[in-house]
Design a protein around this motif. Structure first.
Motif, PDB file in Angstrom:
ATOM      1  N   ARG A 131       0.907  -1.327   0.043  1.00  0.00           N
ATOM      2  CA  ARG A 131       0.242   0.057  -0.023  1.00  0.00           C
ATOM      3  C   ARG A 131       0.834   1.314   0.062  1.00  0.00           C
ATOM      4  O   ARG A 131       1.752   1.220   0.565  1.00  0.00           O
ATOM      5  CB  ARG A 131      -0.927   0.146   1.362  1.00  0.00           C
TER       6      ARG A 131
ATOM      7  N   PRO B 110      -3.259  13.257  -2.759  1.00  0.00           N
ATOM      8  CA  PRO B 110      -2.750  12.149  -2.677  1.00  0.00           C
ATOM      9  C   PRO B 110      -3.730  11.196  -2.139  1.00  0.00           C
ATOM     10  O   PRO B 110      -4.599  11.320  -1.331  1.00  0.00           O
ATOM     11  CB  PRO B 110      -1.476  12.194  -1.902  1.00  0.00           C
ATOM     12  N   THR B 111      -3.760  10.065  -2.864  1.00  0.00           N
ATOM     13  CA  THR B 111      -4.637   8.885  -2.067  1.00  0.00           C
ATOM     14  C   THR B 111      -3.773   7.695  -2.109  1.00  0.00           C
ATOM     15  O   THR B 111      -2.702   7.384  -2.681  1.00  0.00           O
ATOM     16  CB  THR B 111      -5.861   8.453  -2.922  1.00  0.00           C
TER      17      THR B 111
ATOM     18  N   ARG C 122     -12.615  -1.801  -5.584  1.00  0.00           N
ATOM     19  CA  ARG C 122     -12.211  -0.578  -5.958  1.00  0.00           C
ATOM     20  C   ARG C 122     -11.729  -0.417  -7.130  1.00  0.00           C
ATOM     21  O   ARG C 122     -11.609   0.940  -7.423  1.00  0.00           O
ATOM     22  CB  ARG C 122     -11.735   0.278  -4.589  1.00  0.00           C
TER      23      ARG C 122
ATOM     24  N   ALA D 154      -7.692   5.197  -5.498  1.00  0.00           N
ATOM     25  CA  ALA D 154      -7.974   5.279  -3.957  1.00  0.00           C
ATOM     26  C   ALA D 154      -8.558   3.750  -3.432  1.00  0.00           C
ATOM     27  O   ALA D 154      -9.719   3.458  -4.110  1.00  0.00           O
ATOM     28  CB  ALA D 154      -8.748   6.461  -3.373  1.00  0.00           C
ATOM     29  N   GLY D 155      -7.977   2.946  -2.805  1.00  0.00           N
ATOM     30  CA  GLY D 155      -8.470   1.898  -2.229  1.00  0.00           C
ATOM     31  C   GLY D 155      -8.373   0.766  -2.947  1.00  0.00           C
ATOM     32  O   GLY D 155      -8.634  -0.360  -2.628  1.00  0.00           O
TER      33      GLY D 155
ATOM     34  N   ARG E  13     -13.699  11.188  -9.934  1.00  0.00           N
ATOM     35  CA  ARG E  13     -14.027  12.496  -9.600  1.00  0.00           C
ATOM     36  C   ARG E  13     -14.781  13.289 -10.620  1.00  0.00           C
ATOM     37  O   ARG E  13     -15.468  14.062 -10.462  1.00  0.00           O
ATOM     38  CB  ARG E  13     -12.615  13.196  -9.377  1.00  0.00           C
TER      39      ARG E  13
ATOM     40  N   SER F 142     -19.533   7.677  -7.519  1.00  0.00           N
ATOM     41  CA  SER F 142     -19.425   7.714  -6.213  1.00  0.00           C
ATOM     42  C   SER F 142     -18.643   6.595  -5.710  1.00  0.00           C
ATOM     43  O   SER F 142     -18.230   6.532  -4.615  1.00  0.00           O
ATOM     44  CB  SER F 142     -20.887   7.515  -5.686  1.00  0.00           C
ATOM     45  N   ARG F 143     -18.317   5.422  -6.561  1.00  0.00           N
ATOM     46  CA  ARG F 143     -17.495   4.458  -6.001  1.00  0.00           C
ATOM     47  C   ARG F 143     -16.248   3.940  -6.850  1.00  0.00           C
ATOM     48  O   ARG F 143     -15.950   4.489  -7.657  1.00  0.00           O
ATOM     49  CB  ARG F 143     -18.296   3.019  -5.899  1.00  0.00           C
TER      50      ARG F 143
ATOM     51  N   MET G 105     -14.359  12.325  -4.717  1.00  0.00           N
ATOM     52  CA  MET G 105     -13.015  12.239  -4.475  1.00  0.00           C
ATOM     53  C   MET G 105     -12.788  14.044  -4.257  1.00  0.00           C
ATOM     54  O   MET G 105     -13.347  14.916  -4.793  1.00  0.00           O
ATOM     55  CB  MET G 105     -12.289  12.198  -5.883  1.00  0.00           C
ATOM     56  N   ARG G 106     -11.863  14.205  -3.629  1.00  0.00           N
ATOM     57  CA  ARG G 106     -11.463  15.566  -3.393  1.00  0.00           C
ATOM     58  C   ARG G 106     -10.376  16.066  -4.340  1.00  0.00           C
ATOM     59  O   ARG G 106      -9.835  15.335  -4.996  1.00  0.00           O
ATOM     60  CB  ARG G 106     -10.244  15.936  -2.060  1.00  0.00           C
TER      61      ARG G 106
ATOM     62  N   ARG H 208     -16.929  15.845  -3.549  1.00  0.00           N
ATOM     63  CA  ARG H 208     -18.436  15.444  -4.019  1.00  0.00           C
ATOM     64  C   ARG H 208     -19.346  15.051  -3.076  1.00  0.00           C
ATOM     65  O   ARG H 208     -20.446  15.305  -2.930  1.00  0.00           O
ATOM     66  CB  ARG H 208     -18.177  14.360  -4.911  1.00  0.00           C
TER      67      ARG H 208
ATOM     68  N   ARG I 194     -22.050  17.561  -4.227  1.00  0.00           N
ATOM     69  CA  ARG I 194     -23.289  17.071  -4.857  1.00  0.00           C
ATOM     70  C   ARG I 194     -24.095  16.362  -3.935  1.00  0.00           C
ATOM     71  O   ARG I 194     -25.249  16.497  -3.932  1.00  0.00           O
ATOM     72  CB  ARG I 194     -23.117  16.085  -6.063  1.00  0.00           C
TER      73      ARG I 194
ATOM     74  N   ALA J 299     -22.168   5.475   3.759  1.00  0.00           N
ATOM     75  CA  ALA J 299     -21.430   5.042   2.691  1.00  0.00           C
ATOM     76  C   ALA J 299     -22.280   4.320   1.568  1.00  0.00           C
ATOM     77  O   ALA J 299     -22.236   4.374   0.452  1.00  0.00           O
ATOM     78  CB  ALA J 299     -20.201   4.161   3.028  1.00  0.00           C
ATOM     79  N   GLY J 300     -23.136   3.577   2.132  1.00  0.00           N
ATOM     80  CA  GLY J 300     -24.244   3.157   1.278  1.00  0.00           C
ATOM     81  C   GLY J 300     -24.999   4.081   0.389  1.00  0.00           C
ATOM     82  O   GLY J 300     -25.237   3.981  -0.668  1.00  0.00           O
ATOM     83  N   LEU J 301     -25.292   4.981   0.993  1.00  0.00           N
ATOM     84  CA  LEU J 301     -26.281   6.336   0.449  1.00  0.00           C
ATOM     85  C   LEU J 301     -25.213   7.125  -0.395  1.00  0.00           C
ATOM     86  O   LEU J 301     -25.747   7.452  -1.440  1.00  0.00           O
ATOM     87  CB  LEU J 301     -26.805   7.147   1.432  1.00  0.00           C
ATOM     88  N   LEU J 302     -24.031   7.418   0.101  1.00  0.00           N
ATOM     89  CA  LEU J 302     -23.224   8.305  -0.578  1.00  0.00           C
ATOM     90  C   LEU J 302     -22.227   7.982  -1.514  1.00  0.00           C
ATOM     91  O   LEU J 302     -21.520   8.683  -2.529  1.00  0.00           O
ATOM     92  CB  LEU J 302     -22.444   9.294   0.296  1.00  0.00           C
ATOM     93  N   GLY J 303     -21.823   6.466  -1.363  1.00  0.00           N
ATOM     94  CA  GLY J 303     -20.627   6.125  -2.083  1.00  0.00           C
ATOM     95  C   GLY J 303     -19.544   6.628  -1.074  1.00  0.00           C
ATOM     96  O   GLY J 303     -19.428   6.618   0.110  1.00  0.00           O
ATOM     97  N   ASP J 304     -18.453   7.017  -1.727  1.00  0.00           N
ATOM     98  CA  ASP J 304     -17.069   7.416  -1.061  1.00  0.00           C
ATOM     99  C   ASP J 304     -17.509   8.569  -0.091  1.00  0.00           C
ATOM    100  O   ASP J 304     -18.372   9.313  -0.468  1.00  0.00           O
ATOM    101  CB  ASP J 304     -15.904   7.754  -1.963  1.00  0.00           C
TER     102      ASP J 304
ATOM    103  N   GLU K 107     -10.144   2.236   4.494  1.00  0.00           N
ATOM    104  CA  GLU K 107     -10.498   1.380   3.292  1.00  0.00           C
ATOM    105  C   GLU K 107     -10.612   2.030   1.832  1.00  0.00           C
ATOM    106  O   GLU K 107     -10.084   1.578   0.979  1.00  0.00           O
ATOM    107  CB  GLU K 107     -11.847   0.777   3.542  1.00  0.00           C
ATOM    108  N   GLN K 108     -11.308   3.242   1.699  1.00  0.00           N
ATOM    109  CA  GLN K 108     -11.259   4.001   0.475  1.00  0.00           C
ATOM    110  C   GLN K 108     -10.286   4.642   0.098  1.00  0.00           C
ATOM    111  O   GLN K 108     -10.103   4.864  -1.033  1.00  0.00           O
ATOM    112  CB  GLN K 108     -12.661   4.617   0.566  1.00  0.00           C
TER     113      GLN K 108
ATOM    114  N   HIS L 157      -8.813   7.568   0.670  1.00  0.00           N
ATOM    115  CA  HIS L 157      -8.934   9.018   0.750  1.00  0.00           C
ATOM    116  C   HIS L 157      -9.929   9.615   1.678  1.00  0.00           C
ATOM    117  O   HIS L 157     -10.659   8.575   2.097  1.00  0.00           O
ATOM    118  CB  HIS L 157      -8.992   9.378  -0.425  1.00  0.00           C
TER     119      HIS L 157
END
Lengths: 462, 252
Positions: free
Chosen positions: A10, A21-22, A45, A63-64, A452, A461-462, B1-2, B9, B34, B81-86, B134-135, B137
């Motif tokens: 990692r 960074p991620t 991911r 990321a992840g 993004r 979102s994922r 993501m930032r 987001r 969003r 996390a289920g609702l928003l994703g990351d 885990e994600q 970021h």
């Protein structure tokens, strides 16, 4: 707990701009079978390939997830002199290509502003160079490339394959991991360039000079002083050149005309304080650069490495921007949208934004890649410190002007665009998504950029 | 993501009725976020949700969250996390100020207040950190306080919990080093809100909006500590070295 050796360790990854960074697992597959296996067992991911990390933003981060560094793959380097092509693995850098090819009398068809990009990255970003108006982008010179798709299948694609081939050209690695490519080369007699340099007093003169004379030169570029204000707004140093032939060279250089020996002056320090590059230091630099350039010089014979890659002489120059990093903004607008270009330059000048090395260039025809950046028109690339206050609003404004003018922002450079914009800037995005859904039905190829900007659909979102 | 300039987001606010938490979410929405999830006791915060939609949020979720029930916190993070994703930003904004005199007179109420202000943050913070790790970021924004920098006679029940929280957040940030996730510690002075209306304003008072703006700056520039207003950083340096005999006499 023991970690799966194949899944990598990692690490924290960022792009050349050193922003956002991620963390991801980084693996270096040793051969194609191992690579295909890693893709087939991709984590939830996602997975993305990474070359030398020269994308400014988050294109080569996941990321992840899993990031694949293909530098250990068999280089497979072969030059076919009869066909005028080179075969090279995706992890081969253009630096290596140049060092191998130039002494044999060949030149890569397209080189960007740095030699430190890989062949895989060159395809995934469909990179361009100073010769775009004459030769288009990297993708136009591909005979074929090999890719591991989302199902773990190894496919070799040729331009004749149509959509699947072009989806990967400029596809930011989201259609598969490119492993090898066959690239058409340009024969050269020397490792030198014959260059004309002109200083222009303002933006109108710059645009006019480039529009009038682009056709006469193989390579052209303008360096714009974005800190010059008033009547000098947009003043530039325009360089235009050709590959020099043997007879162009001074007698001494004729003995070994293909000697390619790029100079490295040194490395930037490992740490620089925030705010080192501010409007005063950058203005001093820009002014010195402009003053140093000749008003008008013809037929200067100069090494190709210095002409194409002046910044490569300072290793790690991105560190000069300090811990907060830099944002590069590169956009293209069609011919006829010169007023947008002018407004951007004026606004930057008025904001006294500390941008050095703004590069202006005219694009010729693009490739059929739906996400390929170059389109006929003008392109401007500039670096800004990420810590600059007011930067988000400034760049959002430019995005709007660019999109309204039918232009676009370069995905390989982007690190901050709003997710609504890619669909406007790349009107064939849905076409690209459809091809991607075929070659990667489970959506294993994912990057922070894709998340993004929601490039792959599904809300990002994922 | 930032993104490179700190815009995100998605935002989860733990303690979604907190005026400061809401102001931060609103600011992040104006900067491009969003999706927002508001985690609140009772699971409903329609006014707050409406305000965020008006600011431009495309999705606003409301979910049940009880700061005093640590056993439920991991599940709340999973649902968010289920609702928003990351989860790009998690704002741990819940807290309880209380009235110092009343708390001093009622040890059980004082313990309950400390439970919310410290224990609740420990479980929620660890649950959030696990998700962010885990994600790969994300930023956990912890609302600490000037009151925790050096605990004062005037509000030591609240201040002690914030001092504990501040220390916890610093340790958590160190634990997350290299994971892609990080903790941002916000140390406002007196903030004018409904929660603080019964306490006379201290010097260098701020509004929730000023806190939100400072948090946005911090996200953009990667700050570890956010002082609101920024002069409090210097004030804190003085506070730390004041002799006890003087410190004890401070009225507020």
């Amino acid at each position: 707990m023991r970690e799966d050796a194949g899944a990598g360790r990692r690490v924290l990854l960022s792009g050349w701009g050193r922003t956002a960074p991620t963390a991801a697992r980084l693996a270096r597959p040793r051969d194609l079978a191992e690579l295909a296996e890693l893709v087939a067992r991709a984590p939830e991911r996602g997975v993305i390939a990474r070359g030398l990390g020269r994308s400014y933003g988050d294109a080569a981060q996941c990321a992840g997830g899993l990031v694949l560094d293909c530098a250990d793959l068999d280089p497979g380097f072969r030059v076919d002199a009869a066909a005028g092509t080179v075969t090279a693995s995706a992890g081969t850098s253009l630096d290596t290509l140049l060092r191998e090819l130039v002494p044999r009398g060949w030149f890569p068809p397209v080189v960007p502003g740095t030699r430190h990009v890989t062949v895989g990255g060159a395809i995934a970003a469909d990179i361009h160079g100073k010769n775009h108006h004459a030769d288009s982008s990297f993708g136009a010179h591909l005979r074929s490339y090999t890719v591991v798709t989302g199902t773990g299948e190894v496919r070799t694609l040729r331009p004749g394959d149509g959509a699947p081939f072009w989806a990967g050209v400029g596809g930011m690695g989201l259609t598969g991991v490119i492993t090898e490519a066959v690239v058409a080369l340009r024969p050269v007699e020397t490792a030198w360039m014959r260059v004309d340099t002109d200083r222009t007093p303002d933006l109108d003169a710059t645009l006019d000079l480039m529009a009038r004379t682009d056709g006469d030169y193989h390579h052209t570029v303008a360096w714009v002083d974005l800190l010059a204000a008033g009547a000098r707004t947009g003043r530039s140093v325009v360089t235009r050149g050709h590959h020099a032939v043997r007879d162009d060279l001074p007698v001494r250089a004729r003995r070994d005309p293909l000697r390619f020996a790029p100079r490295v002056l040194g490395a930037a320090p490992g740490w620089a304080p925030p705010g080192l590059l501010n409007r005063w230091t950058v203005r001093a630099f820009n002014t010195a650069w402009y003053a140093r350039a000749p008003q008008r010089r013809r037929d200067e014979i100069t090494p190709a490495s210095g002409f194409f890659h002046p910044l490569d002489a300072v290793r790690g120059w991105n560190r000069l921007y300090g811990p907060r990093g830099l944002v590069q903004y590169q956009f293209a607008v069609p011919f006829g949208a010169e007023p947008v270009l002018r407004r951007v330059v004026e606004r930057l000048s008025a904001a006294r934004a500390a941008s050095f090395l703004a590069v202006l260039k005219r694009f010729g025809p693009g490739t059929p890649g739906p996400l390929s950046f170059p389109q006929p028109g003008w392109t401007l690339a500039l670096d800004l410190p990420a810590e600059l206050s007011g930067l988000p609003v400034l760049l959002d404004t430019f995005d709007r002007w660019v999109a309204d003018a039918g232009g676009r922002v370069y995905l390989a450079k982007d690190s901050r665009m709003h997710p609504e914009l890619p669909a406007r800037m790349y009107p064939r995005l849905d076409e690209w998504r459809a091809v991607r859904a075929e070659v990667d039905p489970a959506g294993v190829f994912r990057s922070d950029l894709a998340r993004r900007l929601d490039l792959v659909g599904g809300g990002g979102s994922r | 993501m930032r993104n490179a300039l700190g815009a995100v987001r998605s935002v989860l606010v733990l303690g979604g009725r907190s005026e400061i938490g809401l102001a931060i979410a609103e600011r992040l929405v104006r900067d491009g976020a969003r999706a927002v999830a508001l985690a609140v006791r009772g699971g409903r915060a329609p006014e707050a949700a409406a305000r965020l939609r008006e600011a431009g949020a495309a999705e606003v979720h409301e979910l049940e969250f009880d700061a005093d029930a640590p056993a439920s916190h991991a599940a709340v993070l999973a649902r968010a996390a289920g609702l928003l994703g990351d989860l790009d930003v998690v704002v741990a904004a819940f807290g309880h100020l209380g009235d110092q005199a009343a708390l001093e007179a009622d040890p059980v109420a004082a313990a309950a207040s400390a439970h919310t202000n410290l224990t609740g943050h420990v479980s929620a913070g660890l649950a959030a950190a696990a998700r962010l790790r885990e994600q790969g970021h994300g930023v956990l924004v912890v609302l600490s306080s000037m009151a925790g920098v050096r605990v004062r006679r005037a509000n030591f029940v609240y201040g002690a919990a914030k001092a504990g929280l501040d220390g916890f957040a610093q340790g958590l940030d160190d634990a997350l080093y290299g994971s892609g996730a990080r903790v941002m510690i916000v140390r406002p002075g007196y903030v004018r809100t409904k929660m603080s209306a019964h306490v006379p304003a201290a010097p260098f008072a701020a509004t929730p909006r000023q806190v939100a703006d400072a948090v946005a700056d911090g996200l953009r520039l990667g700050w570890r500590y956010v002082w609101v207003p920024s002069v409090l950083r210097s004030v804190a340096a003085v506070f730390r070295v004041l002799p006890r005999s003087v410190w004890r006499r401070l009225r507020r």
